[in-house]
Design an enzyme around this catalytic site. Structure first.
Site, mmCIF file in Angstrom:
data_model
loop_
_atom_site.group_PDB
_atom_site.id
_atom_site.type_symbol
_atom_site.label_atom_id
_atom_site.label_comp_id
_atom_site.label_asym_id
_atom_site.label_seq_id
_atom_site.Cartn_x
_atom_site.Cartn_y
_atom_site.Cartn_z
ATOM 1 N N HIS B 135 -6.456 28.738 -85.677
ATOM 2 C CA HIS B 135 -6.236 29.205 -84.310
ATOM 3 C C HIS B 135 -5.723 30.643 -84.403
ATOM 4 O O HIS B 135 -5.058 31.001 -85.376
ATOM 5 C CB HIS B 135 -5.176 28.295 -83.683
ATOM 6 C CG HIS B 135 -4.912 28.522 -82.236
ATOM 7 N ND1 HIS B 135 -4.084 29.516 -81.775
ATOM 8 C CD2 HIS B 135 -5.353 27.869 -81.123
ATOM 9 C CE1 HIS B 135 -4.020 29.450 -80.451
ATOM 10 N NE2 HIS B 135 -4.783 28.469 -80.036
ATOM 11 N N ASP B 212 0.262 24.476 -89.758
ATOM 12 C CA ASP B 212 0.188 24.516 -88.305
ATOM 13 C C ASP B 212 -0.092 23.086 -87.844
ATOM 14 O O ASP B 212 -1.196 22.576 -87.998
ATOM 15 C CB ASP B 212 -0.933 25.478 -87.891
ATOM 16 C CG ASP B 212 -1.208 25.431 -86.386
ATOM 17 O OD1 ASP B 212 -0.676 24.545 -85.693
ATOM 18 O OD2 ASP B 212 -1.976 26.290 -85.920
ATOM 19 N N GLN B 215 -2.130 20.367 -83.853
ATOM 20 C CA GLN B 215 -3.099 19.308 -83.559
ATOM 21 C C GLN B 215 -2.885 18.054 -84.412
ATOM 22 O O GLN B 215 -3.649 17.098 -84.293
ATOM 23 C CB GLN B 215 -4.540 19.821 -83.763
ATOM 24 C CG GLN B 215 -4.936 20.980 -82.867
ATOM 25 C CD GLN B 215 -5.073 20.593 -81.396
ATOM 26 O OE1 GLN B 215 -5.065 19.420 -81.019
ATOM 27 N NE2 GLN B 215 -5.184 21.597 -80.541
ATOM 28 N N LYS B 238 1.402 19.539 -76.210
ATOM 29 C CA LYS B 238 0.223 18.778 -76.637
ATOM 30 C C LYS B 238 0.604 17.347 -77.009
ATOM 31 O O LYS B 238 -0.238 16.567 -77.433
ATOM 32 C CB LYS B 238 -0.431 19.457 -77.847
ATOM 33 C CG LYS B 238 -1.005 20.835 -77.555
ATOM 34 C CD LYS B 238 -1.745 21.375 -78.760
ATOM 35 C CE LYS B 238 -1.908 22.878 -78.754
ATOM 36 N NZ LYS B 238 -2.883 23.365 -77.800
ATOM 37 N N CYS B 378 -9.812 29.889 -78.840
ATOM 38 C CA CYS B 378 -8.887 30.722 -79.619
ATOM 39 C C CYS B 378 -9.183 30.634 -81.105
ATOM 40 O O CYS B 378 -8.274 30.660 -81.933
ATOM 41 C CB CYS B 378 -7.429 30.346 -79.385
ATOM 42 S SG CYS B 378 -6.901 30.580 -77.705
HETATM 43 C C1 PLP Z 1 -4.327 24.480 -84.147
HETATM 44 C C2 PLP Z 1 -3.503 25.182 -83.122
HETATM 45 N N1 PLP Z 1 -2.588 26.064 -83.505
HETATM 46 C C3 PLP Z 1 -1.812 26.713 -82.626
HETATM 47 C C4 PLP Z 1 -1.926 26.500 -81.276
HETATM 48 C C5 PLP Z 1 -1.051 27.275 -80.361
HETATM 49 O O1 PLP Z 1 -0.201 26.457 -79.653
HETATM 50 P P1 PLP Z 1 0.721 27.069 -78.538
HETATM 51 O O2 PLP Z 1 -0.191 27.720 -77.547
HETATM 52 O O3 PLP Z 1 1.424 25.913 -77.933
HETATM 53 O O4 PLP Z 1 1.611 28.049 -79.180
HETATM 54 C C6 PLP Z 1 -2.885 25.588 -80.833
HETATM 55 C C7 PLP Z 1 -3.118 25.314 -79.424
HETATM 56 O O5 PLP Z 1 -3.058 26.077 -78.537
HETATM 57 C C8 PLP Z 1 -3.690 24.922 -81.772
HETATM 58 O O6 PLP Z 1 -4.609 24.052 -81.374
#
Ligand code: PLP
Lengths: 159, 423
Positions: B135, B212, B215, B238, B378
């Site tokens: 991401h 990370d 997910q 999430k 993203c």
């Molecule tokens: C794999 C992954 N990493 C990071 C994020 C970023 O999360 P957040 O927007 O809550 O910071 C997301 C989702 O948005 C994600 O799916």
């Protein structure tokens, strides 16, 4: 099934789908006078516009790129409108189009009848930038500016 | 219901009707006669009444600022906040609750590591390894660090099936690697990362590992000790929690060695006009008044998931994803990206419908009250690797049913008809 036009029919008028399926002036141009590239980073729409100018008129115009039906149909309609018009008229068209997207009002402009089919897009805030991309790119090409256009002023959404 | 449909329904590990009652939004009629089918869970989940009630209860009965009062409410608020930390720590099997730092979200957690650990411990020429499926929030902070500090950023590419190139990983992770920062599950394709392969590779080179968990933590059992990672970032929204609250777990000796992230109140021990000394972990990383109600409510969300059991949550997602892979695979014109087996995925299916741009797919599905995500998710490098500008993505969670997958499939057939791709 009701016969009332749905919100969706408002967005995807038949003429829009027609331009999407058989885009006009969707080709490459050998030696354009000016050209510009536009992108919608959020949805991945891209549009390139190439213009051949002669005597202050758009002699020929071509577009390329890929994207959703709204962005590509709008580009196709834009090229039909602009072809043969003066630079001034093309600019007026671009401004009128953006006016139509902000207000949802019909624009009293010669040659804008088909383009009016895109007026329904104004109701779909998320799609306005798709429809506007080609017209902004047209303005960019005519201004002879080099930097890429984007119709997405928001920062990207997360997910 | 078809027979297979019923079979799947019977195999599901918990009572979906009961769960769905906890999520009133699922009954909402998005358009007349069309109730919501929410398949955008990878972006954010829906929220159960239990979590919402906990948040309301906090504001109604216990609200006060924390760590700074002698009065009863302040003490209660502090206790609730710290209890939430303990519940979350237990949820990911962190050895100590203080190792969980409250952040706003995953993005902030990763930036915290880049700032407080990266800027302090990485030098020019040191290498950070990420992957092509990250991401943007696990790419951009490292690019910023590279540009600022001359750190070398390398990445492990994705293979056409959506998995990572592990052979390449073996070459790229080397003696100069100081950090491997990798997602546990790709949000764009759903591929589960082989952390069991990658983490030992990094450790063998003496590198630290940031996972990370945006997910994974919401969707499957996660045990930071068993994984053997050093940092794990995740996000509350999430996993049934509120927006604006997330967590970063890190090993205590790292947190102690790292510099603070933001400066201000709550993170100091003493302040004179000449200088300040830092508070202990975790306060050192929680400058200013934190999202107290959010943390408390995230604790309630974690309780909800624990009551279901994360093994059951995962089992349900495998079932529903398996069903959806087969059901969507039968829809003419649909091609699915990523691994073919549900076992190798989170509850995410990214797909393409022949002749129709994802944006248009999403728009028409919305008129059927089917909510999916379209775009690059993203994860633009993933789109580039697949040579597509965007995909459509359906993603599942604890409340999704096979009927909802059917509604998606039927609606997709109508999308094709609408655009005249198929008669
Ligand atoms: C794999 C992954 N990493 C990071 C994020 C970023 O999360 P957040 O927007 O809550 O910071 C997301 C989702 O948005 C994600 O799916």
């Amino acid at each position: 099934m009701t016969n009332e036009p749905s919100l969706l029919d408002d967005l995807y008028r038949e003429i829009i789908l027609d331009h999407y399926r058989t885009p006009r002036n969707h080709q490459e141009m050998e030696a354009p006078t000016c050209s510009a590239e536009g992108a919608n980073p959020l949805c991945g729409d891209t549009v390139t516009v190439s213009i051949l100018l002669a005597d202050g008129r758009v002699q020929d115009i071509a577009f390329g790129g890929q994207g959703c039906s709204i962005s590509q149909a709008s580009a196709s309609m834009m090229t039909e409108y602009v072809k043969g018009r003066t630079v001034q008229e093309a600019g007026d068209g671009a401004r009128a189009f953006q006016q139509m997207m902000t207000t949802g009002e019909p624009q009293d402009l010669e040659g804008f009848d088909d383009i009016d089919a895109l007026r329904g897009v104004a109701k779909f805030a998320a799609r306005v930038k798709c429809a506007s991309l080609a017209w902004k790119t047209l303005e960019q090409a005519l201004d002879g500016r080099a930097e890429p256009v984007t119709t997405d002023e928001r920062t990207e959404s997360n997910d | 219901m078809t027979q297979t449909d019923m079979d799947v329904q019977q195999r599901l590990p918990f009572d979906l009707d009961r769960i769905r009652r906890d999520f009133p939004i699922l009954k909402r009629e998005i358009h007349p006669g069309k109730t919501l089918v929410y398949l955008d869970n990878a972006a954010t989940s829906q929220r159960p009444v239990q979590m919402i009630a906990e948040m309301t209860r906090f504001y109604r009965d216990h609200n006060a600022n924390i760590h700074r009062g002698v009065h009863t409410l302040s003490i209660e608020a502090t206790d609730l906040y710290e209890q939430a930390r303990q519940r979350i720590a237990r949820f990911i099997n962190a050895p100590r609750a203080e190792e969980v730092i409250f952040t706003r979200n995953t993005t902030e957690g990763i930036n915290l590591v880049a700032h407080s650990w990266g800027r302090k411990f990485l030098q020019e020429g040191d290498e950070v390894v990420i992957t092509e499926v990250e991401h943007h929030s696990n790419i951009v902070p490292w690019q910023m660090l590279r540009d600022e500090r001359g750190v070398v950023l390398k990445y492990i590419p994705m293979l056409p099936d959506g998995t990572l190139d592990l052979d390449y990983a073996r070459q790229v992770i080397g003696p100069r690697t100081k950090l491997l920062a990798v997602t546990a599950v790709s949000n764009a394709l759903g591929t589960i990362t082989r952390l069991d392969e990658l983490i030992p590779m990094a450790r063998a080179q003496g590198a630290l590992v940031l996972v990370d968990g945006a997910q994974s933590v919401p969707h499957m059992p996660v045990d930071v000790q068993a994984l053997g990672c050093d940092f794990m970032a995740f996000t509350g929204h999430k996993m049934l929690g509120p927006t604006g609250i997330g967590g970063l777990w890190a090993r205590m000796e790292l947190l102690e060695a790292m510099d603070p992230f933001l400066g201000g109140g709550d993170m100091i021990l003493t302040v004179t006009m000449a200088q300040s000394t830092w508070a202990d972990v975790p306060a050192k990383f929680e400058a200013g008044t934190p999202n107290v109600a959010g943390a408390v409510a995230l604790g309630a969300a974690v309780d909800y998931l624990e009551a279901l059991g994360m093994d059951a949550v995962r089992a349900h997602e495998v079932e529903i994803t398996d069903y959806a892979l087969r059901r969507l695979g039968d829809v003419p014109g649909v091609s699915i990206f990523g691994p073919p087996q549900a076992q190798d995925r989170g509850g995410v299916i990214s797909f393409e419908l022949e002749g129709v741009h994802p944006h248009d797919v999403g728009q028409v599905l919305d008129t059927h009250a089917v909510a999916i995500r379209t775009g690059h998710h993203c994860a633009q490098p993933v789109m580039a690797a697949l040579s597509v500008p965007a995909t459509a993505r359906a993603s599942f969670y604890i409340y999704n049913t096979t009927e909802e997958v059917d509604r998606l499939a039927v609606a997709l057939e109508e999308v094709s008809r609408f655009f005249g791709v198929r008669a």
